[in-house]
Design a protein around this motif. Structure first.
Motif, PDB file in Angstrom:
ATOM      1  N   SER A 386       0.813  -1.371   0.015  1.00  0.00           N
ATOM      2  CA  SER A 386       0.059   0.040  -0.112  1.00  0.00           C
ATOM      3  C   SER A 386       0.999   1.212   0.038  1.00  0.00           C
ATOM      4  N   ASN A 387       2.236   1.177   0.370  1.00  0.00           N
ATOM      5  CA  ASN A 387       2.942   2.268   0.455  1.00  0.00           C
ATOM      6  C   ASN A 387       3.979   2.436  -0.829  1.00  0.00           C
ATOM      7  N   ILE A 388       3.813   1.721  -1.833  1.00  0.00           N
ATOM      8  CA  ILE A 388       4.318   1.897  -3.243  1.00  0.00           C
ATOM      9  C   ILE A 388       2.958   2.093  -4.272  1.00  0.00           C
ATOM     10  N   ARG A 389       3.166   3.043  -4.993  1.00  0.00           N
ATOM     11  CA  ARG A 389       1.907   3.273  -5.835  1.00  0.00           C
ATOM     12  C   ARG A 389       2.270   3.577  -7.229  1.00  0.00           C
ATOM     13  N   ARG A 390       3.465   3.789  -7.450  1.00  0.00           N
ATOM     14  CA  ARG A 390       3.932   3.907  -8.965  1.00  0.00           C
ATOM     15  C   ARG A 390       3.736   2.404  -9.843  1.00  0.00           C
ATOM     16  N   PRO A 391       3.161   2.418 -11.011  1.00  0.00           N
ATOM     17  CA  PRO A 391       3.366   1.083 -11.746  1.00  0.00           C
ATOM     18  C   PRO A 391       4.801   0.743 -11.782  1.00  0.00           C
ATOM     19  N   ALA A 392       5.814   1.412 -11.970  1.00  0.00           N
ATOM     20  CA  ALA A 392       6.936   0.699 -12.101  1.00  0.00           C
ATOM     21  C   ALA A 392       7.699   0.022 -10.658  1.00  0.00           C
ATOM     22  N   ASP A 393       7.106   0.606  -9.426  1.00  0.00           N
ATOM     23  CA  ASP A 393       7.725   0.208  -8.206  1.00  0.00           C
ATOM     24  C   ASP A 393       7.247  -1.590  -8.141  1.00  0.00           C
ATOM     25  N   LEU A 394       7.959  -2.180  -7.408  1.00  0.00           N
ATOM     26  CA  LEU A 394       7.785  -3.555  -7.202  1.00  0.00           C
ATOM     27  C   LEU A 394       7.815  -4.016  -5.748  1.00  0.00           C
ATOM     28  N   ALA A 395       6.932  -4.659  -4.981  1.00  0.00           N
ATOM     29  CA  ALA A 395       7.120  -5.177  -3.808  1.00  0.00           C
ATOM     30  C   ALA A 395       7.114  -6.534  -3.773  1.00  0.00           C
ATOM     31  N   ALA A 396       8.015  -7.484  -3.406  1.00  0.00           N
ATOM     32  CA  ALA A 396       8.098  -8.835  -3.504  1.00  0.00           C
ATOM     33  C   ALA A 396       8.632  -9.472  -2.030  1.00  0.00           C
ATOM     34  N   PRO A 408      12.607   2.090  -8.879  1.00  0.00           N
ATOM     35  CA  PRO A 408      13.218   2.910 -10.027  1.00  0.00           C
ATOM     36  C   PRO A 408      12.939   4.269 -10.216  1.00  0.00           C
ATOM     37  N   HIS A 409      13.742   5.071 -10.720  1.00  0.00           N
ATOM     38  CA  HIS A 409      13.885   6.719 -10.696  1.00  0.00           C
ATOM     39  C   HIS A 409      13.588   7.343  -9.437  1.00  0.00           C
ATOM     40  N   THR A 410      14.083   6.496  -8.367  1.00  0.00           N
ATOM     41  CA  THR A 410      14.150   6.971  -6.930  1.00  0.00           C
ATOM     42  C   THR A 410      15.366   7.157  -6.352  1.00  0.00           C
ATOM     43  N   ASP A 411      15.566   8.238  -5.940  1.00  0.00           N
ATOM     44  CA  ASP A 411      16.943   8.664  -5.106  1.00  0.00           C
ATOM     45  C   ASP A 411      16.877   8.120  -3.628  1.00  0.00           C
ATOM     46  N   ALA A 415      13.722   7.444  -1.249  1.00  0.00           N
ATOM     47  CA  ALA A 415      13.392   5.920  -0.964  1.00  0.00           C
ATOM     48  C   ALA A 415      13.416   6.051   0.614  1.00  0.00           C
ATOM     49  N   GLY A 416      14.060   6.993   1.212  1.00  0.00           N
ATOM     50  CA  GLY A 416      14.047   6.972   2.703  1.00  0.00           C
ATOM     51  C   GLY A 416      12.466   7.266   3.187  1.00  0.00           C
ATOM     52  N   MET A 417      11.835   8.107   2.454  1.00  0.00           N
ATOM     53  CA  MET A 417      10.727   8.732   2.823  1.00  0.00           C
ATOM     54  C   MET A 417       9.544   7.308   2.786  1.00  0.00           C
ATOM     55  N   ILE A 418       9.703   6.771   1.698  1.00  0.00           N
ATOM     56  CA  ILE A 418       8.955   5.614   1.541  1.00  0.00           C
ATOM     57  C   ILE A 418       9.163   4.496   2.639  1.00  0.00           C
ATOM     58  N   ALA A 419      10.420   4.241   2.968  1.00  0.00           N
ATOM     59  CA  ALA A 419      10.802   3.481   3.896  1.00  0.00           C
ATOM     60  C   ALA A 419      10.365   3.697   5.176  1.00  0.00           C
ATOM     61  N   GLU A 420      10.318   5.137   5.741  1.00  0.00           N
ATOM     62  CA  GLU A 420       9.590   5.537   7.082  1.00  0.00           C
ATOM     63  C   GLU A 420       8.359   5.262   6.986  1.00  0.00           C
ATOM     64  N   HIS A 421       7.648   5.495   5.804  1.00  0.00           N
ATOM     65  CA  HIS A 421       6.099   5.216   6.036  1.00  0.00           C
ATOM     66  C   HIS A 421       5.782   3.721   6.124  1.00  0.00           C
TER      67      HIS A 421
END
Length: 485
Positions: A386-396, A408-411, A415-421
């Motif tokens: 639920s915390n990754i929303r872009r089509p290119a992102d992948l959770a596995a 992809p396309h994330t510095d 990425a740190g903000m997504i990780a903290e969420h």
């Protein structure tokens, strides 16, 4: 013109048409025959895979529940010879003796029998009704065999039981300080548990799911093929002899009950003296094949190609998904990560990898059991997804309690903000009953950008090192690989 040449005639067009049509029919019949033969084999293979999955599901569920009963028995045997319990009030002694007995599903009675078979403790009451079970198999086997271990009885009905439902008993020997026989701990389970389990699985209307012990006694069957089948001895039947001899696998045979050709798929339940058998009728196994054959006779290859396309699409989707969490599986992760890495090399756009591990998960599983552990992994997976929303992102799911996120396309900042969420959302999941502390995760972050050097393998290694540092430095935190020496 010579007389001979007068008899030479050009081939008539209708003969060529008949010959061509005949060859076409022969070719079509040959193609259809090959396809039908192949599909017949595919239907059989698919049925074997399906029934094998069913037997494995039953295997896992039965093992987990028998384990609960065994815990209750071991807890009871551990307290059976403790003389200090005789000094405490009866209600406290009762609570200690049957502390593990409440978790077992479809539980009947949990009893402690002395060396004569008389009931000395009953989970349902502080003052047990005088009864004696010295004539039961679950008592006699421990009386005669010191090393019987966990014993599973034949099905039986309790005469004083108003509902007269079938039960089986799990039992363990109670030994005194001198290792002499001191009695038996026994727990009964209603066979309705197996009815509920088998009814939750989809099989054909003419098929059945069976549970037998290693002596050929039928413990459960859904649906019942004959009346009074429960507790019936099937050990002399050829199909059971083959099942007992081979241990696990599949074969086609004829049912000795109704004479129906069936596909039998079977397996042992762990190391327990139990055997699961799924018996599919041939009509169920080949129903789809017969329908396809009818369609092929009308539309031939066109319908076959459509069916195969749909089947391959479903299989492709299943092959890419982790069965427990519904995230991408390791195979999909490896493929996608390589794809995004090659794309990043061409575009010089950053690529970030998160490695996520559930903290103290082994201890959590030991406390709550694998079922709760699986539910928790699913909850964590939902949070990550639920915390990754872009089509290119992948959770596995990376493996076990470990997950990976490809961004992809994330510095590293994004990425740190997504990780903290993700970390915060997991921490705020409702605690599991019995745990004061919430479930938490540790996260390692590694980023490749145009100024970086190294390979994809080094990116993976950096993320893994960052995850190790996050766990080593206290857990429930995020560590960026840039800060790890």
């Amino acid at each position: 013109m010579s007389p001979r040449s007068a008899f030479i005639r050009p081939a008539r067009p209708e003969l060529l048409l008949i010959l061509g049509s005949g060859l076409t029919v022969i070719l079509i019949v040959g193609i259809v025959a090959v396809l039908l033969t192949r599909e017949h084999a595919s239907a059989l293979l698919a049925a074997k895979r399906s029934t094998s999955n069913i037997t494995q599901l039953i295997n896992a569920d039965v093992l987990r529940n028998v384990e609960l009963y065994d815990w209750a028995l071991q807890g009871l045997t551990a307290t059976a010879t403790r003389k200090d319990l005789l000094q405490v009030p009866a209600d406290i002694r009762h609570l200690v003796q049957f502390d593990q007995a409440t978790a077992a599903p479809y539980k009947g009675e949990v009893l402690l029998l002395d060396k004569t078979g008389a009931v000395t403790a009953d989970s349902s009451t502080l003052s047990p009704t005088p009864r004696n079970f010295a004539n039961r198999d679950f008592f006699q086997v421990h009386q005669q065999d010191t090393n019987a271990g966990l014993f599973i009885s034949r099905p039986f009905k309790i005469r004083c039981d108003c509902d007269q439902v079938w039960r089986i008993a799990f039992s363990r020997r109670v030994s005194g300080p001198d290792a002499k026989f001191a009695g038996v701990a026994v727990a009964t389970m209603r066979l309705a548990y197996f009815d509920q389990l088998f009814n939750s699985l989809t099989i054909g209307s003419g098929s059945s799911i069976n549970l037998l012990n290693s002596n050929g006694i039928l413990l459960a069957q859904q649906p019942l093929l004959e009346r009074d089948m429960i507790d019936k001895d099937l050990s002399a039947r050829p199909n059971f002899k083959r099942i007992l001899r081979e241990g696990s696998g599949s074969f086609r045979g004829v049912s000795s009950v109704d004479g129906t050709p069936r596909l039998y798929t079977f397996t042992n339940v762990g190391t327990l003296p139990l055997i699961v058998v799924v018996a599919l009728s041939s009509d169920d196994v080949f129903a789809a094949w017969k329908r396809a054959a009818l369609l092929w006779l009308t539309w031939l290859l066109r319908l076959e190609l459509r069916r195969r396309y749909r089947a391959e699409a479903v299989l492709s989707e299943l092959a890419a998904t982790d069965a427990l969490t519904s995230l991408a599986n390791r195979r999909t992760l490896d493929h996608r990560l390589r794809l995004e890495w090659d794309r990043a090399q061409r575009s010089s756009e950053p690529l970030t990898l998160l490695m996520i591990d559930v903290d103290h998960f082994k201890d959590f599983n030991d406390r709550h059991g694998h079922h709760v552990g699986d539910e928790t992994l699913r909850s964590v997976a939902q949070v990550i997804d639920s915390n990754i929303r872009r089509p290119a992102d992948l959770a596995a799911r990376y493996g076990g309690e470990e997950f990976a996120v490809v961004l992809p396309h994330t510095d590293s900042t994004g990425a740190g903000m997504i990780a903290e969420h993700i970390r915060s959302a997991v921490e705020h999941l409702p605690p599991v009953a019995g745990d004061a502390m919430p479930v938490t995760v540790s996260i390692g972050v590694a980023t490749w950008d145009k100024n970086s050097r190294g390979s994809l393998e080094e990116l993976l290694l950096s993320a893994d090192r960052a995850l190790y540092e996050a766990k080593h430095s206290g857990r429930n935190r995020i560590v960026d690989a840039q800060g790890v020496q």
